[in-house]
Write an enzyme that holds these catalytic residues in place. Structure first.
Site, PDB file in Angstrom:
ATOM      1  N   HIS A  78       0.778  -1.193   0.120  1.00 43.98           N
ATOM      2  CA  HIS A  78      -0.092  -0.040   0.032  1.00 43.98           C
ATOM      3  C   HIS A  78       0.994   1.498  -0.148  1.00 43.98           C
ATOM      4  O   HIS A  78       0.637   2.181  -0.701  1.00 43.98           O
ATOM      5  CB  HIS A  78      -1.051  -0.086   1.134  1.00 43.98           C
ATOM      6  CG  HIS A  78      -2.006  -1.137   1.278  1.00 43.98           C
ATOM      7  ND1 HIS A  78      -2.680  -1.639   2.450  1.00 43.98           N
ATOM      8  CD2 HIS A  78      -2.259  -2.088   0.342  1.00 43.98           C
ATOM      9  CE1 HIS A  78      -3.265  -2.615   2.095  1.00 43.98           C
ATOM     10  NE2 HIS A  78      -3.001  -3.084   0.787  1.00 43.98           N
ATOM     11  N   HIS A 233      -9.011  -2.122  -5.337  1.00 43.36           N
ATOM     12  CA  HIS A 233      -7.916  -2.442  -4.523  1.00 43.36           C
ATOM     13  C   HIS A 233      -6.747  -3.224  -5.017  1.00 43.36           C
ATOM     14  O   HIS A 233      -5.688  -3.194  -4.940  1.00 43.36           O
ATOM     15  CB  HIS A 233      -8.263  -2.977  -3.071  1.00 43.36           C
ATOM     16  CG  HIS A 233      -7.488  -3.189  -2.048  1.00 43.36           C
ATOM     17  ND1 HIS A 233      -6.710  -2.384  -1.183  1.00 43.36           N
ATOM     18  CD2 HIS A 233      -6.713  -4.308  -1.749  1.00 43.36           C
ATOM     19  CE1 HIS A 233      -5.865  -2.706  -0.399  1.00 43.36           C
ATOM     20  NE2 HIS A 233      -5.696  -3.818  -0.843  1.00 43.36           N
ATOM     21  N   ASP A 237      -2.941  -2.521  -5.138  1.00 50.09           N
ATOM     22  CA  ASP A 237      -1.658  -3.452  -5.087  1.00 50.09           C
ATOM     23  C   ASP A 237      -0.907  -3.838  -6.132  1.00 50.09           C
ATOM     24  O   ASP A 237       0.449  -3.865  -5.924  1.00 50.09           O
ATOM     25  CB  ASP A 237      -2.467  -4.939  -4.583  1.00 50.09           C
ATOM     26  CG  ASP A 237      -2.964  -4.986  -3.275  1.00 50.09           C
ATOM     27  OD1 ASP A 237      -2.690  -3.967  -2.549  1.00 50.09           O
ATOM     28  OD2 ASP A 237      -3.520  -5.849  -2.864  1.00 50.09           O
ATOM     29  N   HIS A 259      -0.336 -11.239  -5.002  1.00 49.92           N
ATOM     30  CA  HIS A 259       0.820 -10.539  -4.936  1.00 49.92           C
ATOM     31  C   HIS A 259       2.052 -11.561  -5.610  1.00 49.92           C
ATOM     32  O   HIS A 259       3.072 -11.090  -5.937  1.00 49.92           O
ATOM     33  CB  HIS A 259       1.246 -10.423  -3.378  1.00 49.92           C
ATOM     34  CG  HIS A 259       0.316  -9.654  -2.788  1.00 49.92           C
ATOM     35  ND1 HIS A 259       0.298  -8.275  -3.140  1.00 49.92           N
ATOM     36  CD2 HIS A 259      -0.520  -9.731  -1.726  1.00 49.92           C
ATOM     37  CE1 HIS A 259      -0.595  -7.416  -2.314  1.00 49.92           C
ATOM     38  NE2 HIS A 259      -1.043  -8.595  -1.599  1.00 49.92           N
TER      39      HIS A 259
END
Length: 274
Positions: A78, A233, A237, A259
Site C-alpha cells: 500500500h 484495491h 496492490d 501478490h
C-alpha cells in the site's frame, strides 16, 4: 530529461500493522539520488536497510514481503503504491516494527501525507522502467502482463466465486489525480469465514472493521467506498508490487492476479531490464 525525485520533507505516522497487529512508528524521509526506496528499522540501527526491489521479495502470502540479511518487512504494497504514483524515486522508510501501519486498509492516508510533504527534484537523471515489449506471467487462468504504453494504465479483472462479488473489471489511466480519487481509497477486503483461520496462522491480527472491509454470506459488514472496491484495491496492490521493478511506463493487464504473480512479473521486468 526527467530527474529523480524525493520527498521535500519528513513524514511521520503511528498506527498498527495489519497482519502482525503490532503498534508501529513510521517515518518517511528524503534520500539521496540513486538510493531507491529502502526500508530500515529504527530499533535495529546496526542492520543494513533493505531495498524495495523485486530481487528482495521473500514471501507473497496475503501481502508482499521483502527481506535481506536478518531484516524483513511485510505488507509494504500500500505504501509502495502511493510512492509509485507520486513518482518518488528515493525515500528512506524507517519503522520500529516489521510492518507499516495499515491505517484504514487503503493507500489514501499515505498518498495524502506524501502530497502534504511535497516532492523535490534531484540532480540525477531518472531512468523510468519503460515497457518496450510484452511481459507476461501466468498461473492457470490467472495472469498479469505489461505491454508498451505511453503513460501508466491498469486494466484489471477480478474473479470471485461469491455471488456478492462475482466478476469485477476496472480500467484506469493512472495519474496522481485519478489515483487519489478512484484507487487510493479502496481498502483491503476479507471474507468473514476466513478470518479465524488467518489469525490462527498469525495473519490479520490487526484487522478490524476500521482497517478491513468484510463480507459474509449475508452481505457487507461495513459500508463500501465503491461498489467495485475489490477490483480497485487489486489495482492499488499491483501498482505497489510493480514499483519493485521501478517507476513503470506501460499498460498493466491482469486477470485474478495477486501478490505472487505481481511480484513475479516485477522480477522478470527488473531482471531483463538489467
Amino acid at each position: 530529461m526527467q530527474r529523480e525525485r524525493t520527498l521535500a520533507s519528513r513524514v511521520i505516522y503511528d498506527g498498527i500493522g495489519l497482519h502482525a497487529g503490532k503498534p508501529v512508528h513510521m517515518e518517511l524521509a528524503p534520500a539521496a539520488p540513486g538510493t531507491g526506496i529502502v526500508f530500515a528499522r529504527s530499533d535495529m540501527p546496526a542492520e543494513k536497510p533493505v531495498a524495495a526491489t523485486a530481487a528482495n521479495v521473500t514471501a507473497t502470502l496475503r501481502a508482499t514481503t521483502i527481506g535481506a540479511g536478518t531484516l524483513k518487512f511485510f505488507t509494504i504494497e500500500h505504501l509502495m503504491s502511493a510512492l509509485h504514483v507520486h513518482g518518488i524515486d528515493n525515500c528512506l522508510v524507517t519503522l520500529d516494527a516489521e510492518e507499516p501501519p495499515v491505517v484504514d486498509g487503503s493507500a489514501r492516508t499515505f498518498f495524502r501525507l506524501i502530497a502534504q510533504a511535497g516532492t523535490a527534484e534531484q540532480d540525477a537523471e531518472r531512468h523510468e522502467t519503460v515497457i518496450d515489449r510484452v511481459y507476461r506471467v501466468d498461473n492457470g487462468s490467472h495472469f498479469v502482463m505489461a505491454i508498451p504504453y505511453d503513460g501508466l494504465r491498469v486494466s484489471f479483472t477480478s474473479l470471485n466465486d461469491h455471488p456478492l462479488i462475482g466478476v469485477q473489471y476496472y480500467d484506469i489511466e493512472v495519474t496522481p489525480e485519478t489515483y487519489e480519487k478512484e484507487i487510493a481509497p479502496a481498502r483491503t477486503i476479507a471474507y468473514e469465514k476466513e478470518i479465524a483461520a488467518l489469525q490462527a496462522n498469525g495473519l490479520g491480527l490487526g484487522g478490524s472493521l476500521e482497517t478491513v472491509i468484510v463480507y459474509n454470506d449475508e452481505g457487507w459488514m461495513n459500508p463500501l467506498n465503491f461498489p467495485n472496491e475489490l477490483v480497485r484495491h487489486k489495482i492499488l496492490d499491483v501498482l505497489g508490487d510493480l514499483r519493485l521493478a521501478g517507476i513503470i511506463r506501460g499498460h498493466i493487464i491482469a486477470v485474478a492476479s495477486g501478490h505472487a504473480l505481481n511480484t513475479a512479473l516485477a522480477k522478470r521486468i527488473a531482471e531483463e531490464r538489467d
